[in-house]
Motif scaffolding. Sequence first.
Motif, mmCIF file in Angstrom:
data_model
loop_
_atom_site.group_PDB
_atom_site.id
_atom_site.type_symbol
_atom_site.label_atom_id
_atom_site.label_comp_id
_atom_site.label_asym_id
_atom_site.label_seq_id
_atom_site.Cartn_x
_atom_site.Cartn_y
_atom_site.Cartn_z
ATOM 1 N N VAL A 1 -7.203 8.726 2.284
ATOM 2 C CA VAL A 1 -6.999 8.283 0.901
ATOM 3 C C VAL A 1 -8.043 8.931 0.004
ATOM 4 O O VAL A 1 -9.240 8.928 0.331
ATOM 5 N N THR B 1 0.801 -1.227 0.000
ATOM 6 C CA THR B 1 0.000 0.000 0.000
ATOM 7 C C THR B 1 0.834 1.278 0.000
ATOM 8 O O THR B 1 0.273 2.376 0.006
ATOM 9 N N ALA C 1 -2.807 6.093 2.782
ATOM 10 C CA ALA C 1 -3.097 4.799 3.419
ATOM 11 C C ALA C 1 -2.169 4.597 4.615
ATOM 12 O O ALA C 1 -0.971 4.883 4.541
ATOM 13 N N THR D 1 -0.067 4.102 -2.353
ATOM 14 C CA THR D 1 -1.358 4.782 -2.218
ATOM 15 C C THR D 1 -1.241 5.886 -1.179
ATOM 16 O O THR D 1 -1.165 5.604 0.026
ATOM 17 N N PHE E 1 -8.187 4.210 5.551
ATOM 18 C CA PHE E 1 -8.298 4.937 4.283
ATOM 19 C C PHE E 1 -8.959 6.300 4.468
ATOM 20 O O PHE E 1 -9.409 6.918 3.512
ATOM 21 N N LEU F 1 -6.900 0.592 -3.602
ATOM 22 C CA LEU F 1 -6.540 0.127 -2.264
ATOM 23 C C LEU F 1 -7.190 -1.214 -1.952
ATOM 24 O O LEU F 1 -6.548 -2.100 -1.360
ATOM 25 N N GLN G 1 -5.196 -3.863 -3.574
ATOM 26 C CA GLN G 1 -3.921 -4.072 -2.888
ATOM 27 C C GLN G 1 -4.103 -4.929 -1.640
ATOM 28 O O GLN G 1 -3.343 -5.880 -1.408
ATOM 29 N N TRP H 1 -9.733 4.446 -3.882
ATOM 30 C CA TRP H 1 -10.272 3.397 -3.027
ATOM 31 C C TRP H 1 -10.284 2.036 -3.708
ATOM 32 O O TRP H 1 -9.945 1.026 -3.092
#
Length: 364
Positions: free
Chosen positions: A239, A217, A223, A220, A236, A247, A250, A244
């Motif tokens: 984020v 992650t 995160a 991102t 999140f 994520l 991931q 999303w």
Amino acid sequence: MSATQNVVVSETTRSSIIPNNNSSSQKLPPGLISISKKKLLKNIDIINGGGQRINAWVDSMRASSPTHLKSLPSSISSQQQLNSWIMQHPSALEMFEQIMEASRGKQIVMFLDYDGTLSPIVDDPDKAFMSSKMRRTVKKLAKCFPTAIVTGRCIDKVYNFVKLAELYYAGSHGMDIKGPAKGFSRHKRVKQSLLYQPANDYLPMINEVYRQLLEKTKSTPGAKVENHKFCASVHFRCVDEKKWSELVLQVRSVLKEFPTLKLTQGRKVFEIRPMIEWDKGKALEFLLEALGFGSTNNVFPVYIGDDRTDEDAFKMLRDRGEGFGILVSKFPKDTDASYSLQDPSEVMDFLRRLVEWKQMQPRM
């Protein structure tokens, strides 16, 4: 309750399970129960599902964000619907006298979530500090009633926030339970140091999942991955919503290698936990039994929390027909809680009134 009841662990490899093939000849080691193939396959499907399931996860992520305008249908956001919800889950402050009347002659035991209950929800979970006023209030509460913090965080981290040795702590969603430090508890029912860790065999697996989630992650922005000892989480809250879906992919790409872990969701957070028959409700039940209230109707448990994971405790109290749950929320939610409070400041007001009420009672 012994430390071997209602617990699912694997004593082979850390990523294996013991499937339930309904064979009467198959015997499990002491303390283990089987995970059914149906349950395992359902978990694998949740983790490995296709694009349609990704979209469902993103929709759920929006719905778990109560301040997200898109998650509030017009029927719910209307004042009429809000009033209807409050009638079903009235303010615990406004109903205080009725609540105390229901507890008369019984031992009140307090269970408190941390984030969103004793402290405000913040963007950085490492900065979810409780106020000094709240700390003093909880300290006074623990002098009046047995009091436990039940949280998804690891015990060490939440203790660094709370800093009260006289409390019971149930971390990792109840999978790590410890009693008060020796000499600190005013309540004598627990005669020895309390320690219970039903997911102990999962420690190496959680550490490995945490390491892989950190790596996976890191691309991102926003995160944040946390290791809570017996579970892990991916926040999140910071984020960008456009990220999303990425994520979700991931997180699931990591968990597909760990079929005995389950993925659930809270308030802008993914929770990764062992697939064992244990949750905050089980932790509440365990603590009541450890305190000597497992088979009595002279107890009045009160659980205050704000998250989906607290629903297991609310439901446990409803099923027991003892005490009640209080949901901390400004927005209507499906809940098994009986009452509501809007935010941590109202929680503190409620706890203060409990202390004042107790101090006014004649000493036995």
